[in-house]
Design a protein around this motif. Structure first.
Motif, PDB file in Angstrom:
ATOM      1  N   ILE A  27       0.848  -1.188   0.000  1.00  0.00           N
ATOM      2  CA  ILE A  27       0.000   0.000   0.000  1.00  0.00           C
ATOM      3  C   ILE A  27       0.890   1.247   0.000  1.00  0.00           C
ATOM      4  CG2 ILE A  27      -1.802   1.257   1.214  1.00  0.00           C
ATOM      5  CD1 ILE A  27      -2.695  -1.399   0.089  1.00  0.00           C
ATOM      6  N   THR A  28       0.698   2.112  -0.979  1.00  0.00           N
ATOM      7  CA  THR A  28       1.418   3.389  -1.060  1.00  0.00           C
ATOM      8  C   THR A  28       0.386   4.491  -1.297  1.00  0.00           C
ATOM      9  OG1 THR A  28       1.748   3.366  -3.463  1.00  0.00           O
ATOM     10  CG2 THR A  28       3.369   2.172  -2.118  1.00  0.00           C
ATOM     11  N   PRO A  29       0.779   5.749  -1.200  1.00  0.00           N
ATOM     12  CA  PRO A  29      -0.181   6.830  -1.494  1.00  0.00           C
ATOM     13  C   PRO A  29      -0.734   6.771  -2.906  1.00  0.00           C
ATOM     14  CG  PRO A  29       1.735   7.696  -0.329  1.00  0.00           C
ATOM     15  CD  PRO A  29       2.051   6.284  -0.686  1.00  0.00           C
TER      16      PRO A  29
ATOM     17  N   SER B 224       0.305   8.047   3.453  1.00  0.00           N
ATOM     18  CA  SER B 224       0.605   9.388   2.929  1.00  0.00           C
ATOM     19  C   SER B 224       1.044  10.324   4.040  1.00  0.00           C
ATOM     20  CB  SER B 224      -0.624   9.964   2.212  1.00  0.00           C
ATOM     21  OG  SER B 224      -0.989   9.159   1.119  1.00  0.00           O
ATOM     22  N   LEU B 225       0.334  10.262   5.181  1.00  0.00           N
ATOM     23  CA  LEU B 225       0.695  11.132   6.312  1.00  0.00           C
ATOM     24  C   LEU B 225       2.095  10.809   6.828  1.00  0.00           C
ATOM     25  CD1 LEU B 225      -2.691  11.229   8.275  1.00  0.00           C
ATOM     26  CD2 LEU B 225      -1.662  13.039   6.874  1.00  0.00           C
ATOM     27  N   VAL B 226       2.389   9.525   6.955  1.00  0.00           N
ATOM     28  CA  VAL B 226       3.719   9.138   7.462  1.00  0.00           C
ATOM     29  C   VAL B 226       4.790   9.513   6.458  1.00  0.00           C
ATOM     30  CG1 VAL B 226       5.165   7.183   8.101  1.00  0.00           C
ATOM     31  CG2 VAL B 226       2.812   7.320   8.951  1.00  0.00           C
ATOM     32  N   TRP B 227       4.527   9.234   5.179  1.00  0.00           N
ATOM     33  CA  TRP B 227       5.524   9.602   4.161  1.00  0.00           C
ATOM     34  C   TRP B 227       5.711  11.124   4.095  1.00  0.00           C
ATOM     35  CZ3 TRP B 227       5.630   6.278  -0.916  1.00  0.00           C
ATOM     36  CH2 TRP B 227       5.892   4.955  -0.586  1.00  0.00           C
ATOM     37  N   GLY B 228       4.609  11.860   4.222  1.00  0.00           N
ATOM     38  CA  GLY B 228       4.731  13.320   4.228  1.00  0.00           C
ATOM     39  C   GLY B 228       5.543  13.820   5.413  1.00  0.00           C
ATOM     40  N   ALA B 229       5.289  13.200   6.602  1.00  0.00           N
ATOM     41  CA  ALA B 229       6.069  13.590   7.782  1.00  0.00           C
ATOM     42  C   ALA B 229       7.545  13.263   7.592  1.00  0.00           C
ATOM     43  CB  ALA B 229       5.513  12.880   9.017  1.00  0.00           C
TER      44      ALA B 229
END
Length: 442
Positions: free
Chosen positions: A117-119, A155-160
């Motif tokens: 699972i990815t954004p 997405s939130l974790v990758w953005g952080a």
């Protein structure tokens, strides 16, 4: 070099941050995928148990209510197929191709992994769970689950992580710039000092104190070398000045004694006497020029006081008139130039009156801080103009003209001392232009 160090450090930091952030991002995506698998497989297992029970009881009412409620609540799609693959029940909008999953479940195996699972996807995942136990498989439950929440979490974790990486990169780049400046501070200091020395400030020195110890030692040794060179040049300059000064009196006495001998000479010795006096005058001129050059190199006589150029040029009018050479000037009496510029003009005018033939013209102009002395004499070739400001240089075509060969060398030293630029240019159609470009005043 500073930019190269910053680029090198920043590139290494980018690789380091990427080596940390990318595995962390992929690890969380894998963790979130596994969590989604466990959650949805638990639901699929419960539906498989209900489907098996409904088959044994031949009552699918409860199963239909469960899968419909589940599809409405989670936006998922559920299919229940018989052992032969025929569709028994369905809830929700089922879009996935379930053939592979169906074969897997009919063989008695459950879904063990999902695509990462990815954004960017996938939008849905498909799980298959056999209904029944061991060899007594009564059917298959296919669960198509949306991944919106999982993709949002990733997405939130990758953005952080991306934001943290950018912040770390920004601070690291700032630290890299400071580190590069700290490393190159001694080199920058040495560059500044060597440029100042090249411009004639022989007292300029590096200031050790910041930077790697090896480069600080290099600064200290450079200062020691500069002290030694400056000391040697100062001793040489002092020797030239002292020797020139001390030679003036013996030459004057020698000239007086030779003049006293003139009445006692016979007719055949007159020519030799005149040649001796000419050589004595040339030697006296050379000593005077050497003393003047030594004073200029020592910084004497180049103070910032200004003189009126028109009054200085008036002295030369009689000299030029006696040689039948026109001296043209368009300078007002209020035009002031530094003392060094006036002395350079004197040197240029003295050279011009030696080489310009009778009937020639010498023009002096001062415009926008540029002093030009142009003549229509024989001039110099390009190679001669390049060498003319060297010490003791004499053109082969002018070897019989009186002079020491130090005039333009003195002018060059005066220009350097007052921050001006001295150039020798060709005049049209022939002749020489001595151009002095004065520094702009604030």
């Amino acid at each position: 070099m500073n930019s190269r160090l910053v680029v090198t450090f920043t590139t290494l930091i980018v690789f380091l941050v990427a080596a940390l952030a990318v595995p962390l991002g992929l690890s969380y995506a894998s963790h979130r995928t596994n969590r989604l698998l466990l959650d949805r497989r638990a639901d699929a297992t419960r539906f498989a148990e209900l489907a098996d029970q409904a088959t044994r009881d031949d009552d699918h009412t409860g199963l239909i209510a469960e899968i419909n409620r589940y599809a409405d609540l989670y936006g998922a799609a559920v299919r229940v197929r018989d052992r032969d693959g025929s569709l028994r029940l369905s809830a929700g909008r089922f879009e996935a191709d379930d053939r592979d999953a169906l074969r897997l479940a009919l063989s008695g195996r459950t879904t063990e992994d999902l695509p990462l699972i990815t954004p960017f996807g996938p939008a849905t995942v498909l799980l298959a769970e056999p209904a029944g136990r061991d060899a007594a498989i009564s059917g298959v439950v296919l669960l198509q689950a949306p991944t919106d929440q999982a993709r949002l979490d990733v997405s939130l974790v990758w953005g952080a992580l991306a934001l943290g990486a950018l912040v770390a990169l920004g601070y690291s780049a700032l630290v890299a710039r400071r580190l590069a400046r700290w490393i190159l501070r001694p080199v920058t200091e040495l560059d500044r000092t060597t440029r100042a020395i090249a411009q004639g400030r022989l007292d300029a020195r590096a200031h050790p104190g910041v930077g790697p110890s090896e480069l600080r030692r290099l600064e200290e040794r450079f200062n020691a070398m500069a002290d030694a060179v400056a000391g040697a040049m100062e001793r040489q300059r002092a020797f030239v000045a002292d020797a020139s000064h001390e030679l003036r009196t013996p030459l004057t006495v020698l000239g007086l004694r030779l003049e006293n001998l003139e009445p006692h000479l016979r007719g055949e010795g007159t020519a030799e006497f005149e040649e001796a006096m000419a050589e004595l005058d040339r030697l006296a001129l050379l000593v005077e020029d050497l003393l003047a050059l030594a004073k200029v190199e020592a910084g004497a006589g180049v103070e910032g006081k200004e003189v009126e150029l028109a009054a200085r040029l008036a002295v030369w009018r009689e000299v030029y008139a006696a040689k039948d050479v026109r001296l043209l000037t368009g300078i007002s009496g209020k035009a002031g130039v530094p003392e060094a510029a006036a002395r350079i003009a004197d040197i240029a005018l003295d050279n011009a009156q030696k080489f310009v033939p009778a009937g020639g013209t010498v023009t002096v102009t001062l415009e926008d801080g540029v002093l030009r002395v142009a003549d229509d004499g024989p001039g110099l070739s390009e190679e001669e103009r390049t060498e003319a400001m060297g010490r003791f240089w004499r053109s082969g075509a002018h070897a019989n003209v009186p002079g020491s060969g130090l005039g333009l060398a003195i002018a060059a030293e005066l220009a350097r001392a007052c921050g001006a630029t001295l150039r020798l240019l060709p005049a049209e159609p022939h002749g020489l232009v001595v151009e002095l470009r004065l520094p702009r005043q604030p």
